[in-house]
Write an enzyme that holds these catalytic residues in place. Structure first.
Site, PDB file in Angstrom:
ATOM      1  N   ARG A 278       0.753  -1.180  -0.102  1.00 18.99           N
ATOM      2  CA  ARG A 278      -0.659  -0.569  -0.058  1.00 18.99           C
ATOM      3  C   ARG A 278       1.304   1.245  -0.187  1.00 18.99           C
ATOM      4  O   ARG A 278       0.365   2.071  -1.198  1.00 18.99           O
ATOM      5  CB  ARG A 278      -1.101  -0.046   1.476  1.00 18.99           C
ATOM      6  CG  ARG A 278      -1.827   1.042   1.441  1.00 18.99           C
ATOM      7  CD  ARG A 278      -2.522   1.457   2.090  1.00 18.99           C
ATOM      8  NE  ARG A 278      -2.733  -0.511   3.374  1.00 18.99           N
ATOM      9  CZ  ARG A 278      -4.177  -0.397   2.415  1.00 18.99           C
ATOM     10  NH1 ARG A 278      -5.508   0.370   2.548  1.00 18.99           N
ATOM     11  NH2 ARG A 278      -4.787  -1.554   2.959  1.00 18.99           N
ATOM     12  N   ARG A 314     -13.238   0.239  -2.891  1.00 15.82           N
ATOM     13  CA  ARG A 314     -12.681   0.578  -1.471  1.00 15.82           C
ATOM     14  C   ARG A 314     -13.812   1.354  -0.505  1.00 15.82           C
ATOM     15  O   ARG A 314     -13.695   0.843   0.526  1.00 15.82           O
ATOM     16  CB  ARG A 314     -10.928   0.879  -0.633  1.00 15.82           C
ATOM     17  CG  ARG A 314      -9.918   0.419  -1.487  1.00 15.82           C
ATOM     18  CD  ARG A 314      -9.057   0.804  -1.476  1.00 15.82           C
ATOM     19  NE  ARG A 314      -8.455   1.012   0.025  1.00 15.82           N
ATOM     20  CZ  ARG A 314      -8.320   1.956   0.530  1.00 15.82           C
ATOM     21  NH1 ARG A 314      -9.347   2.897   0.277  1.00 15.82           N
ATOM     22  NH2 ARG A 314      -8.434   1.657   1.592  1.00 15.82           N
ATOM     23  N   TYR A 318     -14.825  -1.147   2.104  1.00 18.41           N
ATOM     24  CA  TYR A 318     -13.691  -1.312   4.083  1.00 18.41           C
ATOM     25  C   TYR A 318     -15.007   0.527   4.494  1.00 18.41           C
ATOM     26  O   TYR A 318     -14.494   0.735   5.275  1.00 18.41           O
ATOM     27  CB  TYR A 318     -12.776  -0.812   3.924  1.00 18.41           C
ATOM     28  CG  TYR A 318     -11.768  -2.358   2.963  1.00 18.41           C
ATOM     29  CD1 TYR A 318     -11.867  -3.423   3.306  1.00 18.41           C
ATOM     30  CD2 TYR A 318     -10.953  -2.018   1.578  1.00 18.41           C
ATOM     31  CE1 TYR A 318     -11.419  -4.521   3.221  1.00 18.41           C
ATOM     32  CE2 TYR A 318     -10.677  -3.288   1.220  1.00 18.41           C
ATOM     33  CZ  TYR A 318     -10.881  -4.526   1.632  1.00 18.41           C
ATOM     34  OH  TYR A 318      -9.808  -5.218   1.622  1.00 18.41           O
ATOM     35  N   CYS A 346     -26.239   0.424 -10.140  1.00 22.62           N
ATOM     36  CA  CYS A 346     -27.682   0.092  -9.304  1.00 22.62           C
ATOM     37  C   CYS A 346     -27.658  -0.825  -8.377  1.00 22.62           C
ATOM     38  O   CYS A 346     -28.402  -1.312  -7.772  1.00 22.62           O
ATOM     39  CB  CYS A 346     -29.032  -0.130 -10.562  1.00 22.62           C
ATOM     40  SG  CYS A 346     -29.321  -0.196 -12.164  1.00 22.62           S
ATOM     41  N   GLU A 347     -26.945  -0.282  -7.349  1.00 20.97           N
ATOM     42  CA  GLU A 347     -26.597  -0.316  -5.944  1.00 20.97           C
ATOM     43  C   GLU A 347     -25.967   0.719  -4.513  1.00 20.97           C
ATOM     44  O   GLU A 347     -26.084   1.799  -5.666  1.00 20.97           O
ATOM     45  CB  GLU A 347     -25.895  -1.347  -5.769  1.00 20.97           C
ATOM     46  CG  GLU A 347     -26.212  -2.962  -6.036  1.00 20.97           C
ATOM     47  CD  GLU A 347     -25.203  -4.100  -5.856  1.00 20.97           C
ATOM     48  OE1 GLU A 347     -24.920  -4.300  -4.421  1.00 20.97           O
ATOM     49  OE2 GLU A 347     -24.798  -4.834  -6.157  1.00 20.97           O
ATOM     50  N   TYR A 375      -5.241  -1.169  -4.229  1.00 29.76           N
ATOM     51  CA  TYR A 375      -6.306  -2.135  -4.174  1.00 29.76           C
ATOM     52  C   TYR A 375      -7.747  -1.007  -4.251  1.00 29.76           C
ATOM     53  O   TYR A 375      -8.493  -1.428  -4.217  1.00 29.76           O
ATOM     54  CB  TYR A 375      -6.750  -2.102  -2.366  1.00 29.76           C
ATOM     55  CG  TYR A 375      -5.023  -2.694  -1.101  1.00 29.76           C
ATOM     56  CD1 TYR A 375      -5.296  -4.459  -1.647  1.00 29.76           C
ATOM     57  CD2 TYR A 375      -4.561  -2.097  -0.992  1.00 29.76           C
ATOM     58  CE1 TYR A 375      -4.267  -4.522  -1.013  1.00 29.76           C
ATOM     59  CE2 TYR A 375      -3.533  -2.822  -0.119  1.00 29.76           C
ATOM     60  CZ  TYR A 375      -3.455  -4.094  -0.583  1.00 29.76           C
ATOM     61  OH  TYR A 375      -2.788  -4.771   0.207  1.00 29.76           O
TER      62      TYR A 375
END
Length: 421
Positions: A278, A314, A318, A346-347, A375
């Site tokens: 990261r 992400r 998260y 569509c969410e 990520y």
């Protein structure tokens, strides 16, 4: 520090205007800075000056071959967690003796692949895995170099989904059982014990969890040596966090991390391996998206982007924060408005930020998600039959597409229709 800065009112990646890349490849896309990748890798490498070491980049953070080749050219090893990652590392020119194979569920086929192609070590996570690796090595007439990953039961004080060093996590063996497991490993003719492995989690913002884990590893090293094991190498994992916001609460620097390693383990004379991912790639990348609509809701304003949760998952997975900035620099003192920043999937989970304060933004404007290099692209999907977005690498005044956007035909033609249909 990164190399994405405003210049003459426009956001640049090194010496390339972001708007120029957008015009050439379309949106959304990821863009990475060679200068930032280089700087961040060297910070880790220099932090361990004075002790034998190898910095193995954790490929799961961002695994495009162009990124791997950039880091390999600087002397990086690779930490892989699948046969696919191993194949990518080899394709990028990384020799087997600089590849470490981690992961809790290695298959026998993956073991054969690495033993045949060359491997620095396997970080073994369980006794069943140890037995399988021993059998595969004997079948091939070779010996597999191993460390055993120990779980030190240390709270990394990070997000629950990326903590790996507590007793309830699936990773490694309990450190209290380590001496028995090492004694068993020494009886297996297909294995050669060379060291100890530990990794307690990702996005750590304090050094104290590392200290607690490494002190336990130091004690275990001395115990195992007293038991007759030749402990030459300590694989300390990665996990050092990055600043996802521009606040003053910055995580520790690699120099501080390196000093901690030397303080806790330097007296043992072991070669040190670390596996940052990261911190090498995170701030080296942006995701750039275009505003499709500015929509007024019942009690809020929405920025609807062409980037979505399938491109950068992400925030949905998260609850992660990414700074989101206009590609055209706002005027000093520009009035800020709260927006819910969302994608077209569509969410309701396809939400990047709620109530995020932004300067004036209009349909067609470009925005950039900071700290999206790790990520991001590697976790993307084709949900809603949305193509994987391009990846672009910048080097000074140059940029190149290092993964192109597939066409709908290319995506759909991967399907096979059975004869009976």
């Amino acid at each position: 520090m990164d190399h994405f800065l405003y210049r003459d009112g426009a956001l640049y990646a090194e010496d390339v205007p972001i708007a120029e890349i957008a015009a050439g490849v379309g949106t959304p896309f990821y863009v990475y800075s060679t200068a930032t990748l280089t700087r961040h890798f060297r910070l880790f490498d220099e932090a361990l000056d004075g002790v034998p070491h190898l910095v193995c980049y954790a490929m799961k953070a961002a695994s495009n071959q162009a990124i791997l080749k950039t880091l390999a050219g600087l002397g990086a090893g690779m930490d892989v967690v699948s046969g696919g990652e191993y194949a990518r590392a080899v394709a990028a020119g990384v020799p087997g003796d600089r590849i470490v194979f981690s992961g809790v569920g290695k298959t026998r086929d993956e073991m054969r692949q690495a033993l045949t192609g060359g491997i620095r070590q396997f970080n073994v996570e369980s006794e069943p895995e140890m037995a399988a690796l021993n059998e595969v090595a004997q079948e091939l007439g070779t010996v597999a170099p191993i460390t055993v990953r120990v779980n030190p039961d240390v709270d990394a004080k990070t997000h629950a989904k990326i903590a790996t060093g507590k007793s309830e996590n699936k990773f490694g063996i309990p450190i209290a059982r380590a001496r028995d497991v090492y004694a068993h490993a020494a009886t297996l003719p297909g294995l050669k014990v060379i060291g100890i492995d530990v990794h307690i989690g990702s996005q750590l913002t304090e050094l104290e969890p590392f200290r607690l884990a490494y002190e336990k590893v130091g004690e275990l090293t001395e115990q195992l040596r007293a038991d007759g094991h030749d402990i030459q190498r300590l694989d300390l994992g990665g996990g050092l966090g990055i600043p996802y916001t521009r606040s003053n609460d910055a995580p520790p620097l690699p120099t501080e991390y390196g000093a901690l390693i030397k303080d806790t383990l330097g007296h043992l004379g072991c070669e040190i391996e670390i596996e940052p991912g990261r911190l090498v790639a995170g701030n080296a990348g942006l995701m750039v998206s275009k505003v499709i609509y500015v929509k007024s809701g019942e009690d809020r304003e929405f920025l609807i982007l062409d980037g979505a949760m399938n491109d950068l998952i992400r925030p949905a997975m998260y609850e992660a924060h990414h700074d989101i900035i206009p590609v055209i620099e706002p005027e000093a003192g520009a009035e800020q408005t709260p927006y819910d920043i969302v994608g077209p999937v569509c969410e309701s989970g396809d939400t990047f930020a709620k109530g995020r304060m932004m300067p004036p933004v209009n349909t067609g404007d470009l925005v950039a998600f900071r700290s999206a290099g790790a990520y991001g692209a590697v976790m993307a999907s084709e949900y809603n039959t949305r193509p994987l977005i391009p990846e672009v690498l910048v080097h000074g005044h140059q940029f190149a597409v290092i993964r192109s956007r597939p066409s709908f035909d290319e995506m759909i033609n991967r399907d096979t229709i059975p004869e009976w249909l």
